[in-house]
Design a protein around this motif. Structure first.
Motif, PDB file in Angstrom:
ATOM      1  N   ARG A  21       0.825  -1.209   0.000  1.00 20.31           N
ATOM      2  CA  ARG A  21       0.000   0.000   0.000  1.00 20.31           C
ATOM      3  C   ARG A  21       0.860   1.260   0.000  1.00 20.31           C
ATOM      4  O   ARG A  21       0.459   2.296  -0.544  1.00 20.31           O
ATOM      5  CB  ARG A  21      -0.929  -0.005   1.209  1.00 20.31           C
ATOM      6  N   ALA A  22       2.047   1.167   0.594  1.00 24.12           N
ATOM      7  CA  ALA A  22       2.941   2.320   0.636  1.00 24.12           C
ATOM      8  C   ALA A  22       3.658   2.552  -0.689  1.00 24.12           C
ATOM      9  O   ALA A  22       4.329   3.575  -0.851  1.00 24.12           O
ATOM     10  CB  ALA A  22       3.973   2.135   1.747  1.00 24.12           C
ATOM     11  N   GLY A  23       3.505   1.612  -1.628  1.00 22.95           N
ATOM     12  CA  GLY A  23       4.138   1.776  -2.929  1.00 22.95           C
ATOM     13  C   GLY A  23       5.516   1.166  -3.039  1.00 22.95           C
ATOM     14  O   GLY A  23       6.236   1.420  -4.017  1.00 22.95           O
ATOM     15  N   THR A  24       5.920   0.339  -2.062  1.00 24.60           N
ATOM     16  CA  THR A  24       7.259  -0.251  -2.070  1.00 24.60           C
ATOM     17  C   THR A  24       7.457  -1.215  -3.228  1.00 24.60           C
ATOM     18  O   THR A  24       8.561  -1.347  -3.757  1.00 24.60           O
ATOM     19  CB  THR A  24       7.524  -0.976  -0.733  1.00 24.60           C
ATOM     20  N   GLY A  25       6.399  -1.909  -3.627  1.00 31.14           N
ATOM     21  CA  GLY A  25       6.514  -2.862  -4.714  1.00 31.14           C
ATOM     22  C   GLY A  25       5.224  -3.609  -4.929  1.00 31.14           C
ATOM     23  O   GLY A  25       4.190  -3.298  -4.335  1.00 31.14           O
ATOM     24  N   VAL A  26       5.306  -4.623  -5.808  1.00 32.43           N
ATOM     25  CA  VAL A  26       4.170  -5.491  -6.108  1.00 32.43           C
ATOM     26  C   VAL A  26       4.209  -6.676  -5.149  1.00 32.43           C
ATOM     27  O   VAL A  26       5.281  -7.230  -4.866  1.00 32.43           O
ATOM     28  CB  VAL A  26       4.215  -5.981  -7.563  1.00 32.43           C
ATOM     29  N   ALA A  27       3.058  -7.085  -4.638  1.00 29.92           N
ATOM     30  CA  ALA A  27       2.967  -8.242  -3.747  1.00 29.92           C
ATOM     31  C   ALA A  27       2.035  -9.283  -4.358  1.00 29.92           C
ATOM     32  O   ALA A  27       1.016  -8.937  -4.953  1.00 29.92           O
ATOM     33  CB  ALA A  27       2.448  -7.828  -2.373  1.00 29.92           C
ATOM     34  N   ARG A  28       2.409 -10.533  -4.211  1.00 28.94           N
ATOM     35  CA  ARG A  28       1.507 -11.614  -4.626  1.00 28.94           C
ATOM     36  C   ARG A  28       0.563 -11.923  -3.473  1.00 28.94           C
ATOM     37  O   ARG A  28       0.993 -12.293  -2.380  1.00 28.94           O
ATOM     38  CB  ARG A  28       2.313 -12.863  -4.998  1.00 28.94           C
ATOM     39  N   LEU A  29      -0.733 -11.768  -3.715  1.00 30.49           N
ATOM     40  CA  LEU A  29      -1.741 -11.955  -2.671  1.00 30.49           C
ATOM     41  C   LEU A  29      -2.880 -12.815  -3.188  1.00 30.49           C
ATOM     42  O   LEU A  29      -3.180 -12.805  -4.394  1.00 30.49           O
ATOM     43  CB  LEU A  29      -2.308 -10.601  -2.239  1.00 30.49           C
ATOM     44  N   PRO A  30      -3.561 -13.541  -2.302  1.00 29.34           N
ATOM     45  CA  PRO A  30      -4.809 -14.185  -2.706  1.00 29.34           C
ATOM     46  C   PRO A  30      -5.783 -13.134  -3.233  1.00 29.34           C
ATOM     47  O   PRO A  30      -5.833 -12.009  -2.713  1.00 29.34           O
ATOM     48  CB  PRO A  30      -5.321 -14.810  -1.402  1.00 29.34           C
ATOM     49  N   LEU A  31      -6.554 -13.490  -4.246  1.00 29.40           N
ATOM     50  CA  LEU A  31      -7.445 -12.511  -4.866  1.00 29.40           C
ATOM     51  C   LEU A  31      -8.393 -11.874  -3.863  1.00 29.40           C
ATOM     52  O   LEU A  31      -8.610 -10.663  -3.886  1.00 29.40           O
ATOM     53  CB  LEU A  31      -8.237 -13.167  -5.993  1.00 29.40           C
ATOM     54  N   PHE A  32      -8.970 -12.682  -2.974  1.00 29.22           N
ATOM     55  CA  PHE A  32      -9.938 -12.114  -2.027  1.00 29.22           C
ATOM     56  C   PHE A  32      -9.275 -11.069  -1.146  1.00 29.22           C
ATOM     57  O   PHE A  32      -9.887 -10.061  -0.790  1.00 29.22           O
ATOM     58  CB  PHE A  32     -10.562 -13.232  -1.171  1.00 29.22           C
ATOM     59  N   LEU A  33      -8.005 -11.289  -0.805  1.00 29.82           N
ATOM     60  CA  LEU A  33      -7.315 -10.379   0.101  1.00 29.82           C
ATOM     61  C   LEU A  33      -6.913  -9.096  -0.623  1.00 29.82           C
ATOM     62  O   LEU A  33      -7.119  -7.987  -0.110  1.00 29.82           O
ATOM     63  CB  LEU A  33      -6.083 -11.080   0.677  1.00 29.82           C
ATOM     64  N   GLY A  34      -6.356  -9.221  -1.811  1.00 26.49           N
ATOM     65  CA  GLY A  34      -5.992  -8.037  -2.572  1.00 26.49           C
ATOM     66  C   GLY A  34      -7.195  -7.197  -2.940  1.00 26.49           C
ATOM     67  O   GLY A  34      -7.162  -5.962  -2.856  1.00 26.49           O
ATOM     68  N   ARG A  35      -8.294  -7.865  -3.306  1.00 33.48           N
ATOM     69  CA  ARG A  35      -9.497  -7.146  -3.712  1.00 33.48           C
ATOM     70  C   ARG A  35     -10.177  -6.450  -2.549  1.00 33.48           C
ATOM     71  O   ARG A  35     -10.866  -5.440  -2.735  1.00 33.48           O
ATOM     72  CB  ARG A  35     -10.477  -8.121  -4.377  1.00 33.48           C
ATOM     73  N   SER A  36     -10.030  -6.983  -1.351  1.00 39.15           N
ATOM     74  CA  SER A  36     -10.725  -6.407  -0.188  1.00 39.15           C
ATOM     75  C   SER A  36      -9.878  -5.384   0.564  1.00 39.15           C
ATOM     76  O   SER A  36     -10.343  -4.823   1.559  1.00 39.15           O
ATOM     77  CB  SER A  36     -11.141  -7.525   0.776  1.00 39.15           C
ATOM     78  N   THR A  37      -8.651  -5.136   0.099  1.00 36.03           N
ATOM     79  CA  THR A  37      -7.749  -4.217   0.794  1.00 36.03           C
ATOM     80  C   THR A  37      -7.765  -2.858   0.114  1.00 36.03           C
ATOM     81  O   THR A  37      -7.378  -2.740  -1.060  1.00 36.03           O
ATOM     82  CB  THR A  37      -6.319  -4.774   0.815  1.00 36.03           C
ATOM     83  N   GLN A  38      -8.210  -1.855   0.831  1.00 36.33           N
ATOM     84  CA  GLN A  38      -8.192  -0.499   0.278  1.00 36.33           C
ATOM     85  C   GLN A  38      -6.759  -0.056   0.017  1.00 36.33           C
ATOM     86  O   GLN A  38      -5.851  -0.359   0.793  1.00 36.33           O
ATOM     87  CB  GLN A  38      -8.868   0.477   1.243  1.00 36.33           C
ATOM     88  N   GLY A  39      -6.570   0.657  -1.096  1.00 34.27           N
ATOM     89  CA  GLY A  39      -5.239   1.142  -1.432  1.00 34.27           C
ATOM     90  C   GLY A  39      -4.436   0.189  -2.278  1.00 34.27           C
ATOM     91  O   GLY A  39      -3.259   0.445  -2.547  1.00 34.27           O
TER      92      GLY A  39
END
Length: 296
Positions: free
Chosen positions: A229-247
């Motif tokens: 979220r801070a812009g440090t880089g790309v993270a691999r996340l489960p879709l539900f988690l990435g989609r539900s995280t603001q920012g």
């Protein structure tokens, strides 16, 4: 050691000897028993006085078990297995929709997906005393550390009874600013935030984004999300988690890939409990309704 003395030693004291052998410290045994370390020490001394034998050598580095303590721990372990088996079978025959029910699930799954179904369940069944243990640790259902476990795994437990709730995928997520920059300049270097146990750039990078490097390694998923979220880089996340995280927004650097399934598991002896049955039914209905959040 007098045989008759065994009749005077309480099960709590024998179990304390067993736990001190297992955990090798007063604090560890106390945590396992739900008591403080002074209670553990007092029980050990009481068992020694009754039995007339030394069970532990008091050394600077801790309590070292004698042969007598090891024998007690072995026999107490067999007694414990019988106790757990009896309690599980009693649970399995329980037809009441009241009383305690303990479930466990990963923290992020609870916070980002399961909270509404838990809320709905306790409203529908107010007589059930629901306890939720939020942890990534695999609690021992054989030892009744929990009644049901929701696990993210392709092998949720060979000795357990299980029901697959969801199939899921993961993908790359980044801050909107970083995602915009990557879209403008796909040939520039893409920085990655990775989990410490998997220290390399993820496999399956889209060939349109040829330059990739690990910028940061972290050992905690909450920290990874914060860094993304801070812009440090790309993270691999489960879709539900990435989609539900603001920012965070999904980036095509890493297209969706198959990820671990989500299961609910329990011990076969207790699986038929009515409390467990109604909770599983609530889970299944909720997961069917929201399964699109987990796949592309």
């Amino acid at each position: 050691m007098c045989k008759n003395a065994w009749m005077d030693v309480s099960w709590d004291d024998l179990k304390t000897v067993m736990m001190l052998v297992r955990h090798q410290s007063l604090a560890g045994a106390g945590a396992a028993l739900g008591v403080n370390y002074t209670t553990v020490a007092r029980r050990i001394k009481r068992a020694e006085d009754i039995l007339g034998v030394l069970l532990f050598e008091r050394l600077p580095e801790g309590y070292s078990p004698t042969d007598a303590a090891l024998k007690i721990a072995k026999d107490a372990g067999e007694m414990e297995e019988i106790e757990h088996s009896m309690r599980r079978k009693i649970q399995g025959a329980d037809a009441a929709l009241s009383g305690p029910l303990t479930i466990t699930a990963p923290q992020l799954l609870i916070a980002n997906f399961l909270a509404p179904v838990i809320d709905g369940f306790i409203n529908q069944y107010p007589q059930i005393e629901l306890r939720v243990l939020a942890t990534n640790e695999l609690l021992d259902l054989t030892r009744l550390e929990a009644d049901l476990a929701i696990r993210i795994s392709n092998n949720p437990g060979d000795t357990l009874k299980g029901l697959r709730l969801l199939r899921q995928e993961n993908a790359g997520f980044a801050s909107p600013q970083l995602a915009h920059r990557i879209a403008r300049n796909p040939k520039e270097m893409v920085d990655w935030i990775v989990y410490d146990e998997y220290p390399n750039v993820p496999v399956g990078i889209h060939p349109y984004y040829p330059n990739n490097q690990v910028r940061l390694r972290l050992n905690d998923m909450v920290a990874i999300i914060g860094a993304a979220r801070a812009g440090t880089g790309v993270a691999r996340l489960p879709l539900f988690l990435g989609r539900s995280t603001q920012g965070l927004v999904q980036v095509p650097v890493l297209p969706p890939q198959k990820y671990l399934d989500i299961w609910v598991v329990g011990h076969p002896d207790a699986w038929k409990s009515q409390k467990q049955r109604v909770f599983r039914e609530a889970l299944v209905g909720y997961c069917k309704k929201h399964r699109a959040q987990f796949v592309s």
